[in-house]
Design a protein around this motif. Structure first.
Motif, PDB file in Angstrom:
ATOM      1  N   ALA A   1      -3.428 -10.737   4.523  1.00 57.60           N
ATOM      2  CA  ALA A   1      -3.192  -9.319   4.799  1.00 57.60           C
ATOM      3  C   ALA A   1      -2.699  -8.551   3.575  1.00 57.60           C
ATOM      4  O   ALA A   1      -3.244  -7.493   3.228  1.00 57.60           O
ATOM      5  N   ALA A   2      -1.659  -9.064   2.924  1.00 55.80           N
ATOM      6  CA  ALA A   2      -1.086  -8.336   1.790  1.00 55.80           C
ATOM      7  C   ALA A   2      -2.099  -8.179   0.663  1.00 55.80           C
ATOM      8  O   ALA A   2      -2.260  -7.092   0.091  1.00 55.80           O
ATOM      9  N   ARG A   3      -2.799  -9.253   0.337  1.00 50.12           N
ATOM     10  CA  ARG A   3      -3.795  -9.204  -0.732  1.00 50.12           C
ATOM     11  C   ARG A   3      -4.942  -8.275  -0.377  1.00 50.12           C
ATOM     12  O   ARG A   3      -5.452  -7.530  -1.225  1.00 50.12           O
ATOM     13  N   CYS A   4      -5.370  -8.299   0.889  1.00 50.67           N
ATOM     14  CA  CYS A   4      -6.481  -7.437   1.322  1.00 50.67           C
ATOM     15  C   CYS A   4      -6.128  -5.962   1.196  1.00 50.67           C
ATOM     16  O   CYS A   4      -6.933  -5.163   0.710  1.00 50.67           O
ATOM     17  N   ILE A   5      -4.918  -5.602   1.628  1.00 51.62           N
ATOM     18  CA  ILE A   5      -4.485  -4.206   1.528  1.00 51.62           C
ATOM     19  C   ILE A   5      -4.479  -3.770   0.064  1.00 51.62           C
ATOM     20  O   ILE A   5      -4.962  -2.677  -0.285  1.00 51.62           O
ATOM     21  N   GLU A   6      -3.938  -4.615  -0.817  1.00 47.92           N
ATOM     22  CA  GLU A   6      -3.893  -4.276  -2.238  1.00 47.92           C
ATOM     23  C   GLU A   6      -5.299  -4.135  -2.809  1.00 47.92           C
ATOM     24  O   GLU A   6      -5.574  -3.226  -3.604  1.00 47.92           O
ATOM     25  N   TRP A   7      -6.193  -5.018  -2.426  1.00 45.71           N
ATOM     26  CA  TRP A   7      -7.572  -4.976  -2.926  1.00 45.71           C
ATOM     27  C   TRP A   7      -8.283  -3.694  -2.489  1.00 45.71           C
ATOM     28  O   TRP A   7      -8.935  -3.032  -3.296  1.00 45.71           O
ATOM     29  N   LEU A   8      -8.119  -3.342  -1.216  1.00 46.35           N
ATOM     30  CA  LEU A   8      -8.750  -2.109  -0.729  1.00 46.35           C
ATOM     31  C   LEU A   8      -8.167  -0.879  -1.404  1.00 46.35           C
ATOM     32  O   LEU A   8      -8.888   0.081  -1.701  1.00 46.35           O
ATOM     33  N   ARG A   9      -6.857  -0.902  -1.654  1.00 50.75           N
ATOM     34  CA  ARG A   9      -6.219   0.236  -2.321  1.00 50.75           C
ATOM     35  C   ARG A   9      -6.780   0.444  -3.719  1.00 50.75           C
ATOM     36  O   ARG A   9      -6.728   1.559  -4.250  1.00 50.75           O
ATOM     37  N   GLY A  10      -7.304  -0.613  -4.309  1.00 52.84           N
ATOM     38  CA  GLY A  10      -7.841  -0.508  -5.659  1.00 52.84           C
ATOM     39  C   GLY A  10      -9.281  -0.040  -5.725  1.00 52.84           C
ATOM     40  O   GLY A  10      -9.802   0.224  -6.826  1.00 52.84           O
ATOM     41  N   LEU A  11      -9.945   0.081  -4.580  1.00 51.01           N
ATOM     42  CA  LEU A  11     -11.334   0.531  -4.571  1.00 51.01           C
ATOM     43  C   LEU A  11     -11.400   2.049  -4.680  1.00 51.01           C
ATOM     44  O   LEU A  11     -10.705   2.760  -3.952  1.00 51.01           O
TER      45      LEU A  11
ATOM     46  N   THR B   1       7.365  -5.479   5.384  1.00 55.60           N
ATOM     47  CA  THR B   1       8.119  -5.935   4.214  1.00 55.60           C
ATOM     48  C   THR B   1       8.255  -7.447   4.228  1.00 55.60           C
ATOM     49  O   THR B   1       8.059  -8.122   3.203  1.00 55.60           O
ATOM     50  N   ALA B   2       8.567  -8.012   5.389  1.00 57.35           N
ATOM     51  CA  ALA B   2       8.729  -9.463   5.510  1.00 57.35           C
ATOM     52  C   ALA B   2       7.427 -10.201   5.219  1.00 57.35           C
ATOM     53  O   ALA B   2       7.444 -11.331   4.723  1.00 57.35           O
ATOM     54  N   ALA B   3       6.294  -9.564   5.524  1.00 57.17           N
ATOM     55  CA  ALA B   3       4.990 -10.185   5.292  1.00 57.17           C
ATOM     56  C   ALA B   3       4.467  -9.941   3.881  1.00 57.17           C
ATOM     57  O   ALA B   3       3.394 -10.441   3.521  1.00 57.17           O
ATOM     58  N   GLY B   4       5.211  -9.167   3.085  1.00 56.36           N
ATOM     59  CA  GLY B   4       4.794  -8.903   1.719  1.00 56.36           C
ATOM     60  C   GLY B   4       3.748  -7.818   1.588  1.00 56.36           C
ATOM     61  O   GLY B   4       3.083  -7.704   0.542  1.00 56.36           O
ATOM     62  N   VAL B   5       3.573  -7.011   2.628  1.00 64.80           N
ATOM     63  CA  VAL B   5       2.591  -5.914   2.593  1.00 64.80           C
ATOM     64  C   VAL B   5       3.265  -4.678   2.016  1.00 64.80           C
ATOM     65  O   VAL B   5       4.222  -4.164   2.591  1.00 64.80           O
ATOM     66  N   ARG B   6       2.764  -4.196   0.902  1.00 65.50           N
ATOM     67  CA  ARG B   6       3.343  -3.025   0.242  1.00 65.50           C
ATOM     68  C   ARG B   6       2.859  -1.755   0.945  1.00 65.50           C
ATOM     69  O   ARG B   6       1.662  -1.553   1.120  1.00 65.50           O
ATOM     70  N   THR B   7       3.800  -0.899   1.330  1.00 68.35           N
ATOM     71  CA  THR B   7       3.448   0.280   2.125  1.00 68.35           C
ATOM     72  C   THR B   7       3.666   1.597   1.388  1.00 68.35           C
ATOM     73  O   THR B   7       3.321   2.646   1.931  1.00 68.35           O
ATOM     74  N   ASP B   8       4.243   1.559   0.184  1.00 66.24           N
ATOM     75  CA  ASP B   8       4.473   2.820  -0.523  1.00 66.24           C
ATOM     76  C   ASP B   8       3.132   3.510  -0.787  1.00 66.24           C
ATOM     77  O   ASP B   8       2.125   2.872  -1.070  1.00 66.24           O
ATOM     78  N   ASP B   9       3.133   4.806  -0.615  1.00 73.59           N
ATOM     79  CA  ASP B   9       1.944   5.652  -0.814  1.00 73.59           C
ATOM     80  C   ASP B   9       0.893   5.503   0.279  1.00 73.59           C
ATOM     81  O   ASP B   9      -0.180   6.107   0.175  1.00 73.59           O
TER      82      ASP B   9
ATOM     83  N   LEU C   1      -7.716 -11.943   7.359  1.00 67.63           N
ATOM     84  CA  LEU C   1      -8.085 -10.993   6.302  1.00 67.63           C
ATOM     85  C   LEU C   1      -8.122 -11.681   4.943  1.00 67.63           C
ATOM     86  O   LEU C   1      -7.957 -11.043   3.906  1.00 67.63           O
ATOM     87  N   ALA C   2      -8.370 -12.995   4.958  1.00 67.68           N
ATOM     88  CA  ALA C   2      -8.274 -13.788   3.739  1.00 67.68           C
ATOM     89  C   ALA C   2      -9.379 -13.489   2.735  1.00 67.68           C
ATOM     90  O   ALA C   2      -9.201 -13.714   1.531  1.00 67.68           O
ATOM     91  N   ASP C   3     -10.513 -12.990   3.195  1.00 70.95           N
ATOM     92  CA  ASP C   3     -11.641 -12.698   2.301  1.00 70.95           C
ATOM     93  C   ASP C   3     -11.835 -11.182   2.240  1.00 70.95           C
ATOM     94  O   ASP C   3     -12.462 -10.595   3.126  1.00 70.95           O
ATOM     95  N   PRO C   4     -11.301 -10.508   1.209  1.00 70.90           N
ATOM     96  CA  PRO C   4     -11.432  -9.045   1.134  1.00 70.90           C
ATOM     97  C   PRO C   4     -12.875  -8.571   1.170  1.00 70.90           C
ATOM     98  O   PRO C   4     -13.179  -7.517   1.753  1.00 70.90           O
ATOM     99  N   GLY C   5     -13.770  -9.325   0.556  1.00 70.86           N
ATOM    100  CA  GLY C   5     -15.174  -8.944   0.584  1.00 70.86           C
ATOM    101  C   GLY C   5     -15.736  -8.929   1.990  1.00 70.86           C
ATOM    102  O   GLY C   5     -16.504  -8.032   2.361  1.00 70.86           O
ATOM    103  N   ALA C   6     -15.342  -9.915   2.796  1.00 72.65           N
ATOM    104  CA  ALA C   6     -15.790  -9.962   4.184  1.00 72.65           C
ATOM    105  C   ALA C   6     -15.183  -8.821   4.988  1.00 72.65           C
ATOM    106  O   ALA C   6     -15.829  -8.258   5.890  1.00 72.65           O
ATOM    107  N   VAL C   7     -13.930  -8.456   4.664  1.00 71.33           N
ATOM    108  CA  VAL C   7     -13.301  -7.312   5.328  1.00 71.33           C
ATOM    109  C   VAL C   7     -14.056  -6.034   5.003  1.00 71.33           C
ATOM    110  O   VAL C   7     -14.336  -5.211   5.892  1.00 71.33           O
ATOM    111  N   LEU C   8     -14.401  -5.848   3.731  1.00 72.03           N
ATOM    112  CA  LEU C   8     -15.148  -4.650   3.337  1.00 72.03           C
ATOM    113  C   LEU C   8     -16.497  -4.600   4.045  1.00 72.03           C
ATOM    114  O   LEU C   8     -16.911  -3.541   4.544  1.00 72.03           O
ATOM    115  N   GLU C   9     -17.180  -5.726   4.106  1.00 73.63           N
ATOM    116  CA  GLU C   9     -18.459  -5.782   4.811  1.00 73.63           C
ATOM    117  C   GLU C   9     -18.288  -5.406   6.273  1.00 73.63           C
ATOM    118  O   GLU C   9     -19.102  -4.664   6.851  1.00 73.63           O
TER     119      GLU C   9
END
Length: 235
Positions: A97-107, A128-136, A216-224
């Motif tokens: 989840a955390a990595r996917c959110i960051e990856w999508l934010r960068g697109l 916060t406990a899951a490491g998902v950054r929510t600022d912005d 949500l482990a595969d950001p590419g699959a999430v985007l698809e």
């Protein structure tokens, strides 16, 4: 420009194990309400504010006062903070989840927002406990409205305002509940499902949610999935 709006519980964080117990404990300790059904589909609005309002009206004959709701939200968040102090991020985060959110934010062609039926304070504790950054990130929660449809629309509007009034060609919701599917159907929003087990997948698919991801482990699959998602067709 496209917008992906994510649910929190069951979608970004694995909170089901403790959610019901802590929610009813908060209602009992602050509002002195008796526990009712934890089958959330039985409630008109499957949001923290909506459930409290319905239970308070049944048991007290009137809606919960605003100040009492605020105290309940703070207490619920404190209960979650205490519980999460002993939980590792990798055990609480929906995988990736955390990595996917960051990856999508960068697109460059995508924006990310959060829309949860939970209260804002407890949602932030969980993310916060899951490491998902929510600022912005634009955020809609049960503090903003009673109905999930309204919360989704508020999150979308805030994302538009955050983008200087930008409009989105495509807005997709990512969620795990049949109530998410019903809200998306009412709003005409495509939905990507998240289901960690076969029973959860079957429930979403029976409500016309497609595609449904295990995590949500595969950001590419999430985007698809975001590009392929269709509007649910609940029973």
């Amino acid at each position: 420009m496209h917008l992906a709006i994510f649910d929190v519980d069951g979608t970004l964080v694995r909170s089901a194990k403790d959610e019901d117990r802590l929610f009813w404990r908060a209602l009992a300790e602050v509002l002195e309400l008796d526990e009712e059904s934890s089958d959330w589909t039985t409630f008109t609005h499957v949001t923290d504010t909506g459930i409290v309002d319905e239970v308070h009206r049944r048991q007290r004959g009137a809606p919960a006062p605003r100040e009492a709701l605020a105290r309940t939200e703070r207490h619920f968040a404190a209960l979650w903070r205490e519980r999460l102090s002993t939980v590792a991020a990798e055990d609480f985060e929906v995988r990736g989840a955390a990595r996917c959110i960051e990856w999508l934010r960068g697109l460059p062609d995508w924006r990310v927002a959060i829309a949860t039926g939970g209260w804002r304070a407890s949602a932030f504790e969980k993310l916060t406990a899951a490491g998902v950054r929510t600022d912005d990130l634009s955020f809609g929660a049960a503090n903003d409205a009673l109905a999930r449809e309204d919360i989704l629309e508020i999150a979308r509007q805030r994302a538009c305002m955050a983008g200087d009034g930008a409009t989105f060609e495509r807005t997709v919701y990512v969620g795990d509940g049949v109530w998410d599917a019903r809200a998306c159907a009412a709003l005409g929003l495509p939905m990507v499902g998240v289901a960690v087990d076969a029973a959860a997948r079957a429930r979403l698919e029976s409500h016309g949610v497609a595609p449904v991801l295990q995590d949500l482990a595969d950001p590419g699959a999430v985007l698809e999935a975001l590009l392929e998602a269709s509007v649910p067709t609940p029973e």
